[in-house]
Enzyme design. Structure first.
Site, mmCIF file in Angstrom:
data_model
loop_
_atom_site.group_PDB
_atom_site.id
_atom_site.type_symbol
_atom_site.label_atom_id
_atom_site.label_comp_id
_atom_site.label_asym_id
_atom_site.label_seq_id
_atom_site.Cartn_x
_atom_site.Cartn_y
_atom_site.Cartn_z
ATOM 1 N N LYS A 122 -6.793 33.672 9.900
ATOM 2 C CA LYS A 122 -8.028 33.018 10.396
ATOM 3 C C LYS A 122 -9.108 34.089 10.459
ATOM 4 O O LYS A 122 -8.805 35.284 10.592
ATOM 5 C CB LYS A 122 -7.786 32.440 11.800
ATOM 6 C CG LYS A 122 -8.748 31.350 12.183
ATOM 7 C CD LYS A 122 -8.342 29.983 11.640
ATOM 8 C CE LYS A 122 -9.426 28.950 11.892
ATOM 9 N NZ LYS A 122 -8.978 27.593 11.548
ATOM 10 N N GLY A 161 -12.983 26.591 5.398
ATOM 11 C CA GLY A 161 -13.974 26.339 6.450
ATOM 12 C C GLY A 161 -13.326 26.098 7.805
ATOM 13 O O GLY A 161 -12.110 25.967 7.926
ATOM 14 N N ASP A 162 -14.149 26.056 8.811
ATOM 15 C CA ASP A 162 -13.744 25.678 10.178
ATOM 16 C C ASP A 162 -15.061 25.365 10.885
ATOM 17 O O ASP A 162 -16.074 25.083 10.220
ATOM 18 C CB ASP A 162 -12.956 26.807 10.867
ATOM 19 C CG ASP A 162 -12.287 26.371 12.166
ATOM 20 O OD1 ASP A 162 -11.230 25.736 12.119
ATOM 21 O OD2 ASP A 162 -12.845 26.649 13.261
ATOM 22 N N THR A 205 -8.595 16.571 6.815
ATOM 23 C CA THR A 205 -8.121 16.812 8.181
ATOM 24 C C THR A 205 -8.214 15.532 9.013
ATOM 25 O O THR A 205 -7.259 15.149 9.694
ATOM 26 C CB THR A 205 -8.924 17.951 8.844
ATOM 27 O OG1 THR A 205 -8.922 19.077 7.961
ATOM 28 C CG2 THR A 205 -8.322 18.346 10.174
ATOM 29 N N ASN A 236 -16.942 17.666 10.819
ATOM 30 C CA ASN A 236 -16.106 17.271 9.683
ATOM 31 C C ASN A 236 -14.870 16.473 10.099
ATOM 32 O O ASN A 236 -14.617 15.385 9.581
ATOM 33 C CB ASN A 236 -15.703 18.547 8.914
ATOM 34 C CG ASN A 236 -14.695 18.246 7.832
ATOM 35 O OD1 ASN A 236 -13.496 18.321 8.048
ATOM 36 N ND2 ASN A 236 -15.171 17.861 6.665
HETATM 37 P P1 NDP Z 1 -17.559 21.223 12.686
HETATM 38 O O1 NDP Z 1 -18.357 22.446 12.886
HETATM 39 O O2 NDP Z 1 -17.784 20.398 11.472
HETATM 40 O O3 NDP Z 1 -17.674 20.255 13.936
HETATM 41 C C1 NDP Z 1 -17.359 20.679 15.208
HETATM 42 C C2 NDP Z 1 -17.866 19.640 16.187
HETATM 43 O O4 NDP Z 1 -17.442 19.981 17.494
HETATM 44 C C3 NDP Z 1 -19.380 19.557 16.237
HETATM 45 O O5 NDP Z 1 -19.767 18.233 16.514
HETATM 46 C C4 NDP Z 1 -19.737 20.480 17.394
HETATM 47 O O6 NDP Z 1 -20.976 20.160 18.013
HETATM 48 C C5 NDP Z 1 -18.589 20.227 18.332
HETATM 49 N N1 NDP Z 1 -18.317 21.428 19.136
HETATM 50 C C6 NDP Z 1 -18.029 22.670 18.688
HETATM 51 N N2 NDP Z 1 -17.863 23.526 19.704
HETATM 52 C C7 NDP Z 1 -18.047 22.788 20.812
HETATM 53 C C8 NDP Z 1 -18.015 23.081 22.196
HETATM 54 N N3 NDP Z 1 -17.748 24.320 22.642
HETATM 55 N N4 NDP Z 1 -18.268 22.059 23.063
HETATM 56 C C9 NDP Z 1 -18.536 20.812 22.610
HETATM 57 N N5 NDP Z 1 -18.587 20.473 21.313
HETATM 58 C C10 NDP Z 1 -18.341 21.441 20.441
HETATM 59 O O7 NDP Z 1 -16.020 21.705 12.750
HETATM 60 P P2 NDP Z 1 -14.725 20.945 12.267
HETATM 61 O O8 NDP Z 1 -14.896 19.485 12.440
HETATM 62 O O9 NDP Z 1 -14.349 21.492 10.962
HETATM 63 O O10 NDP Z 1 -13.664 21.491 13.333
HETATM 64 C C11 NDP Z 1 -13.403 20.843 14.568
HETATM 65 C C12 NDP Z 1 -12.050 21.291 15.090
HETATM 66 O O11 NDP Z 1 -11.033 20.944 14.129
HETATM 67 C C13 NDP Z 1 -11.895 22.791 15.326
HETATM 68 O O12 NDP Z 1 -11.030 22.999 16.406
HETATM 69 C C14 NDP Z 1 -11.196 23.272 14.054
HETATM 70 O O13 NDP Z 1 -10.470 24.476 14.260
HETATM 71 C C15 NDP Z 1 -10.264 22.105 13.800
HETATM 72 N N6 NDP Z 1 -9.780 21.995 12.443
HETATM 73 C C16 NDP Z 1 -10.648 21.880 11.384
HETATM 74 C C17 NDP Z 1 -10.165 21.760 10.106
HETATM 75 C C18 NDP Z 1 -11.062 21.530 8.945
HETATM 76 O O14 NDP Z 1 -10.534 21.255 7.858
HETATM 77 N N7 NDP Z 1 -12.369 21.588 9.089
HETATM 78 C C19 NDP Z 1 -8.720 21.834 9.830
HETATM 79 C C20 NDP Z 1 -7.888 21.853 11.027
HETATM 80 C C21 NDP Z 1 -8.433 21.964 12.255
HETATM 81 P P3 NDP Z 1 -22.382 20.461 17.273
HETATM 82 O O15 NDP Z 1 -22.458 19.449 16.179
HETATM 83 O O16 NDP Z 1 -23.398 20.260 18.321
HETATM 84 O O17 NDP Z 1 -22.283 21.844 16.766
#
Ligand code: NDP
Length: 448
Positions: A122, A161-162, A205, A236
């Site tokens: 990571k 990505g993440d 995901t 995402n």
């Molecule tokens: P994105 O950046 O696309 O979306 C994250 C979302 O969560 C956004 O809406 C963001 O708000 C919100 N967010 C982030 N941090 C906080 C916080 N501290 N408090 C409240 N809301 C928060 O990321 P992903 O959708 O890719 O990832 C989301 C989760 O899924 C993470 O834990 C990631 O590790 C996990 N994941 C992702 C994968 C992937 O393929 N993308 C694979 C497996 C796991 P805002 O829009 O305002 O920034």
């Protein structure tokens, strides 16, 4: 406190998230280690919790006004027993070594569960892409890759990505890597579809999470159709989880982001999701802008009332898809009070260890992210296969592979839970199934 955890804490001071992830894992696997002398003799857990390599580097960049900034970049190469390091890059101001070590540690088990040849890693930076222009993000990504390129490669380490790293960032990172190495290779996944990406990777995901939950319910003789579902996050993972829930005729009644949340009693429709995607992905605005488009939606800002929470809403299923530790002890109690039946993690380590305990003791079906959100890395693995073969599979083929992988992970979790006298304990099943694969590979490869 077990001696192993005591030593881990001493060795990794102030790394709360990393310790939390290992404690949760240790609880599942220590009975197996205690009963198996070769796992003890080979110091499997001690070796698995020490990253094989950590790279920390400065990322200087210049903003649109000509001002110089410097961020901290990281790559944690945790374990390569099963294949090259694989795991996403996170750009968020909260990024630090503890968070990346927890994510890299979780990634070892997740990748093992997919049955693809992938090790765990990571990385990321404490950079906030929010409010930055495309040019600023591009300059940052290029500076980040100026150092990262030395440590990655399609047989070494393949980032994706993440949080904060989507298609735009992957494009800039890939462009810089290609320029420095003079090589067009599958060194990153999540690439654009016309330059080496895989169909269904953006969806993987979120779709995979819902496929997994579908199996959980079916195993209980139930189904997603008609269920009231809470989703947190609006990025995402959340977006494509919502899409698949709509496809399966579940009712999605919430969404959130870092600014606040919305409860929509009428439920999400395809049209509402399209608008959400436009607001978040194209306009890059907060949820308040989305809510403003509807007369009947109320946006609840997090800072208006810190005690308000979307987890206080009555629902059958909860899909946390924002970030780590978004469901704590009080949230778990709220969910139980509202008769929640299933919690499946889209985000990594969505629940605190205390919340997991409370949910499991109350008989709620709980699936950890390392199993339920493995669809993303699984399709990244399929993207790597397509790159190696220089082919592009159809949407149907990738989706069908994804469905098979999620079904297989679900089956592994159930059967390892059952074998270890923990029926329906998806956490124990996931940890134990993955442990055997990684531990045995480490032993086969010797102490290196
Ligand atoms: P994105 O950046 O696309 O979306 C994250 C979302 O969560 C956004 O809406 C963001 O708000 C919100 N967010 C982030 N941090 C906080 C916080 N501290 N408090 C409240 N809301 C928060 O990321 P992903 O959708 O890719 O990832 C989301 C989760 O899924 C993470 O834990 C990631 O590790 C996990 N994941 C992702 C994968 C992937 O393929 N993308 C694979 C497996 C796991 P805002 O829009 O305002 O920034």
């Amino acid at each position: 406190m077990p001696k192993f955890i005591e030593a881990l804490k001493e060795k990794n001071p102030n790394q709360d998230e990393f310790i939390q992830a290992v404690e949760e894992y240790y609880e599942s696997v220590y009975p197996i280690i205690e009963a198996t002398p070769r796992y003890q003799k080979n110091k499997i857990l001690e070796r698995m919790t020490e990253p094989e390599r950590v790279i920390i580097f400065s990322v200087p960049w210049i903003d649109d006004k000509g001002e110089i900034h410097v961020n901290r970049g990281y790559r944690v190469q945790m374990n390569s027993a099963l294949g090259p390091y694989k795991g996403g890059l996170r750009f968020h101001p909260s990024v630090n070594l503890s968070i990346l070590k927890f994510l890299a540690f979780e990634q070892i088990s997740k990748n093992a569960l997919t049955s693809l040849p992938l090790g765990g890693g990571k990385g990321g930076a404490d950079f906030d892409p929010k409010g930055k222009s495309d040019l600023e993000v591009m300059r940052f990504c290029q500076s980040f890759m100026n150092e990262l390129f030395r440590h990655i490669g399609n047989y070494t380490d393949i980032p994706a990505g993440d949080i904060g790293v989507g298609g735009r960032e992957i494009g800039y990172l890939f462009g810089k890597y290609k320029r420095i190495k003079n090589q067009f290779s599958g060194v990153l996944t999540g690439k654009g579809i016309n330059w080496g990406g895989s169909l269904i990777r953006p969806e993987a995901t979120g779709y995979g999470l819902i496929y997994f939950a579908k199996h959980m319910l079916e195993n209980q003789g139930s189904q997603l159709k008609g269920k009231r579902c809470l989703v947190s996050g609006a990025g995402n993972v959340a977006q494509y989880a919502i899409e698949k829930l709509i496809d399966l005729e579940a009712k999605v009644i919430s969404v959130s982001d870092s600014t606040g949340f919305i409860i929509d009693e009428n439920g999400f429709t395809r049209e509402k999701l399209d608008l959400l995607m436009e607001v978040k992905n194209e306009r890059r605005e907060g949820l308040e802008s989305y809510a403003a488009e509807f007369d009947d939606l109320h946006f609840q800002a997090h800072d208006y009332d810190p005690d308000a929470s979307l987890w206080k809403t009555k629902a059958d299923c909860a899909f946390p898809c924002a970030t780590q530790n978004e469901i704590g002890e009080a949230d778990a109690k709220d969910l139980i009070e509202n008769e929640i039946r299933l919690v499946a993690e889209g985000s990594n380590m969505s629940c605190t260890n205390e919340a997991i305990r409370i949910l499991q003791e109350s008989g709620v079906l709980y699936a950890p992210g390392k199993a339920a959100n493995a669809g993303g890395v699984a399709v990244s693995g399929l993207e790597m296969s397509q790159n190696s073969q220089r082919v592009g599979w159809s949407r149907e083929k990738v989706d069908s592979e994804l469905q098979n992988i999620m079904k297989h992970i679900h089956g592994q979790c159930l059967s390892y839970a059952q074998k270890n006298n923990k029926p329906n304990n998806y956490l124990a099943g996931a940890n134990i199934a993955a442990f055997f694969k990684v531990a045995d590979a480490m032993i086969d490869q010797g102490v290196v």
